[in-house]
Design a protein around this motif. Structure first.
Motif, PDB file in Angstrom:
ATOM      1  N   ILE A 114       0.846  -1.194   0.000  1.00 14.83           N
ATOM      2  CA  ILE A 114       0.000   0.000   0.000  1.00 14.83           C
ATOM      3  C   ILE A 114       0.881   1.243   0.000  1.00 14.83           C
ATOM      4  CG2 ILE A 114      -1.883  -1.131   1.257  1.00 14.83           C
ATOM      5  CD1 ILE A 114      -1.006   0.599   3.709  1.00 14.83           C
ATOM      6  N   LEU A 115       0.278   2.363  -0.331  1.00 16.73           N
ATOM      7  CA  LEU A 115       0.908   3.669  -0.163  1.00 16.73           C
ATOM      8  C   LEU A 115      -0.155   4.577   0.424  1.00 16.73           C
ATOM      9  CD1 LEU A 115       3.642   5.088  -0.705  1.00 16.73           C
ATOM     10  CD2 LEU A 115       2.605   6.027  -2.776  1.00 16.73           C
ATOM     11  N   SER A 176      -3.509   3.663  -1.605  1.00 14.70           N
ATOM     12  CA  SER A 176      -3.533   2.922  -2.864  1.00 14.70           C
ATOM     13  C   SER A 176      -3.098   1.500  -2.557  1.00 14.70           C
ATOM     14  CB  SER A 176      -2.622   3.570  -3.908  1.00 14.70           C
ATOM     15  OG  SER A 176      -1.281   3.634  -3.454  1.00 14.70           O
ATOM     16  N   TRP A 177      -3.731   0.542  -3.215  1.00 15.97           N
ATOM     17  CA  TRP A 177      -3.624  -0.861  -2.802  1.00 15.97           C
ATOM     18  C   TRP A 177      -3.116  -1.751  -3.925  1.00 15.97           C
ATOM     19  CZ3 TRP A 177      -5.273  -2.741   2.066  1.00 15.97           C
ATOM     20  CH2 TRP A 177      -5.885  -1.781   2.901  1.00 15.97           C
ATOM     21  N   GLY A 178      -2.242  -2.671  -3.533  1.00 14.29           N
ATOM     22  CA  GLY A 178      -1.896  -3.797  -4.377  1.00 14.29           C
ATOM     23  C   GLY A 178      -0.924  -3.503  -5.496  1.00 14.29           C
ATOM     24  N   VAL A 182      -4.364   0.784  -6.901  1.00 16.69           N
ATOM     25  CA  VAL A 182      -5.691   1.385  -7.086  1.00 16.69           C
ATOM     26  C   VAL A 182      -6.109   2.045  -5.776  1.00 16.69           C
ATOM     27  CG1 VAL A 182      -8.112   0.922  -7.620  1.00 16.69           C
ATOM     28  CG2 VAL A 182      -6.300  -0.311  -8.842  1.00 16.69           C
ATOM     29  N   MET A 183      -6.558   3.285  -5.856  1.00 15.56           N
ATOM     30  CA  MET A 183      -6.937   4.024  -4.656  1.00 15.56           C
ATOM     31  C   MET A 183      -8.219   3.459  -4.036  1.00 15.56           C
ATOM     32  SD  MET A 183      -4.725   6.327  -3.828  1.00 15.56           S
ATOM     33  CE  MET A 183      -5.756   6.979  -2.507  1.00 15.56           C
ATOM     34  N   PHE A 198     -13.590  -3.668  -0.436  1.00 14.30           N
ATOM     35  CA  PHE A 198     -12.492  -3.443  -1.385  1.00 14.30           C
ATOM     36  C   PHE A 198     -11.165  -3.834  -0.757  1.00 14.30           C
ATOM     37  CE2 PHE A 198      -9.023  -0.543  -2.520  1.00 14.30           C
ATOM     38  CZ  PHE A 198      -8.872  -0.840  -3.864  1.00 14.30           C
ATOM     39  N   ALA A 199     -10.905  -3.358   0.463  1.00 14.40           N
ATOM     40  CA  ALA A 199      -9.636  -3.665   1.128  1.00 14.40           C
ATOM     41  C   ALA A 199      -9.484  -5.162   1.364  1.00 14.40           C
ATOM     42  CB  ALA A 199      -9.539  -2.892   2.446  1.00 14.40           C
TER      43      ALA A 199
END
Length: 268
Positions: A114-115, A176-178, A182-183, A198-199
């Motif tokens: 993540i970021l 942002s994930w993965g 993607v946010m 989503f998470a």
């Protein structure tokens, strides 16, 4: 490192209870680690083959997040499926996977890459009509009108956890994930029931992360058209923002696409 045990209270306990409910436990979201939560944790630990001690440490929390399954990496079948869903050449998806992804969707400890974006957290809190300015003064590393504060790796999960204590939904939406970053705030656009859903999907495997990317492309007709047409400058600008030229994303995408096209032609 989060370790929850009987007697603890607070938002992290509520998130533990939510995960336990997601995995079939009958629990109220009391935010109190009482007898029913203890029993549910022990039951989950036994089901996942962990030490049954009723203490929700990193291993238990991770097992709940991924439902006991180790994250799996993308394969060619996943990329072909994405290309079919997008109606684009396989070489296009392979190029994007090479240039735009982080190479892997998971950290060494099994948590998704993540970021955390503190300026998005500020925006999300304001949108929720919470005291974003007051929280920014107290917690500038996770709530701030200016982007920054990145530490990378596991440190981003530490920042997410700090933001989560302020507001869980806003925090999840602000990362942002993965593998394709993607946010979280796109959750509704992508067809998820909630940002938590989503998470949870992003924690499963890289195929789920690729699926979120496909949904994101399909939800943006201009981005989808650019990918179909191989208009890499337009695609890079829409996907990465106006600074895409600084990192030569369009050049890298065009080169990777040409290379994969040639490879596939020679293999035919």
């Amino acid at each position: 490192m989060t370790i929850l045990r009987r007697g603890d209270v607070g938002a992290e306990v509520r998130e533990l209870q939510r995960l336990l409910r997601l995995r079939g436990a009958s629990l109220d979201l009391t935010a109190e680690y009482g007898d029913s939560t203890l029993a549910a944790v022990r039951s989950a630990q036994e089901r996942y083959g962990l030490v049954v001690d009723g203490v929700a440490g990193p291993k238990t929390l991770f097992a709940l997040q991924v439902n006991g399954k180790q994250p799996t990496h993308l394969g060619m079948a996943d990329l072909r499926r994405a290309a079919d869903e997008l109606a684009v050449p396989l070489a296009a998806v392979r190029a994007v996977n090479e240039v735009e992804s982080r190479g892997t969707g998971f950290l060494a400890d099994g948590r998704p890459v993540i970021l955390f974006e503190r300026h998005i957290m500020y925006r999300q809190l304001r949108g929720a009509r919470l005291d974003a300015d007051g929280l920014a003064r107290k917690f500038p590393n996770v709530v701030n009108p200016l982007r920054g504060g990145y530490v990378g790796g596991t440190g981003e999960h530490t920042r997410l956890a700090a933001a989560w204590r302020l507001d869980s939904a806003c925090a999840l939406a602000s990362a942002s994930w993965g593998q394709f970053q993607v946010m979280g705030y796109h959750w509704e656009l992508l067809g998820f029931a909630s940002v938590e859903d989503f998470a949870d999907a992003m924690r499963l495997n890289e195929a789920a992360q690729l699926d979120a990317f496909v949904r994101f492309i399909l939800a943006d007709p201009a981005l989808h058209r650019a990918l179909k047409a191989g208009q890499w400058g337009t695609f890079a600008r829409l996907y990465n923002g106006p600074a895409y030229k600084e990192n030569l994303y369009d050049v890298k995408l065009a080169r990777a696409f040409a290379r994969y096209q040639l490879e596939e032609k020679e293999a035919a």
